[in-house]
Write an enzyme that holds these catalytic residues in place. Structure first.
Site, PDB file in Angstrom:
ATOM      1  N   TYR A 133     -28.033  63.502 -70.045  1.00 21.81           N
ATOM      2  CA  TYR A 133     -28.341  64.923 -70.159  1.00 21.81           C
ATOM      3  C   TYR A 133     -27.646  65.724 -69.062  1.00 21.81           C
ATOM      4  CZ  TYR A 133     -31.057  69.248 -69.942  1.00 21.81           C
ATOM      5  OH  TYR A 133     -31.430  70.573 -69.897  1.00 21.81           O
TER       6      TYR A 133
ATOM      7  N   LYS B  66     -24.727  68.674 -69.408  1.00 22.23           N
ATOM      8  CA  LYS B  66     -24.955  70.030 -68.919  1.00 22.23           C
ATOM      9  C   LYS B  66     -23.997  70.381 -67.779  1.00 22.23           C
ATOM     10  CE  LYS B  66     -28.285  71.729 -71.498  1.00 22.23           C
ATOM     11  NZ  LYS B  66     -28.097  72.966 -72.299  1.00 22.23           N
TER      12      LYS B  66
END
Length: 231
Positions: free
Chosen positions: A149, A153
């Site tokens: 994740y 990002k």
């Protein structure tokens, strides 16, 4: 920015709805894009005056370009883009798989790449535009189980910086918002013992998005702006 045409990806989610309501209240015309197979009936009624495009796979360039073309056909221009579409998965590297990394990069980064590329021709032709990407505060340093994740990002931030440099002399600004934990029903279910009052609300994030789309933010580009509540 005066009354404008703004596209919002992930528009049917908690943050997407908050952003849509905030921008609609400001008088903007909206294109609401989402992967959900259908528009929830309540949203369909609430945003009946706006363009609603469900069942979109924004990881596919052709589908993304068709969605932007539909907005241009409806409104005649595209002034802003808010990239909210994304997802989260907690998984350690030891117990996980490369497929999780691929999935996170696809939903969090590739969708933003495709939408940015799709709106650029219109924005460059008119010599103006605003792009706001939703990154994550967690991208600065990944914790356990956060590798895929956070990496995806972090890619959103690098996309923001690179595109801002490419367009800074051409009337377009590109910025990212870096939230902490957002106070959504899903996050409350996943972390029932947390102090929800410390989390940042979708409505607070929507106000920051609205500012970055406005003329007041015309001198800001390439920024990653933490919006963390009290986390």
């Amino acid at each position: 920015m005066a009354t404008s045409v703004i596209l919002i990806t992930g528009a049917f989610g908690a943050l997407g709805q908050a952003v849509a309501r905030h921008l609609a209240a400001q008088g903007h015309q909206l294109g609401l894009l989402d992967a959900a197979p259908a528009v929830p009936p309540a949203l369909a009624a609430e945003f009946a005056a706006h363009l609603q495009l469900p069942a979109l796979d924004l990881s596919q360039p052709a589908a993304t370009q068709q969605a932007v073309a539909a907005a241009q056909a409806r409104f005649g221009r595209v002034d802003g883009l808010v990239n909210i579409a994304g997802g989260f998965r907690w998984e350690t590297l030891e117990a996980g798989s490369a497929a999780t990394w691929q999935a996170m990069f696809t939903i969090n980064l590739l969708t933003a790449v495709n939408t940015c590329q799709a709106v650029l021709p219109a924005m460059l032709a008119q010599g103006s535009g605003r792009i706001v990407n939703i990154g994550a505060g967690a991208a600065a340093k990944a914790g356990a189980g956060m590798g895929a994740y956070a990496a995806s990002k972090s890619g959103v931030q690098r996309l923001t910086e690179a595109l801002a440099e490419e367009t800074k002399l051409r009337g377009i600004t590109v910025n990212a918002i870096l939230p902490s934990i957002i106070d959504t029903p899903a996050n409350r279910r996943d972390m029932p013992d947390a102090d929800f009052s410390r989390w940042v609300t979708p409505e607070a994030l929507a106000e920051v998005v609205g500012f970055l789309l406005s003329d007041g933010a015309r001198a800001i580009t390439g920024a990653g702006i933490p919006v963390t509540g009290r986390v």
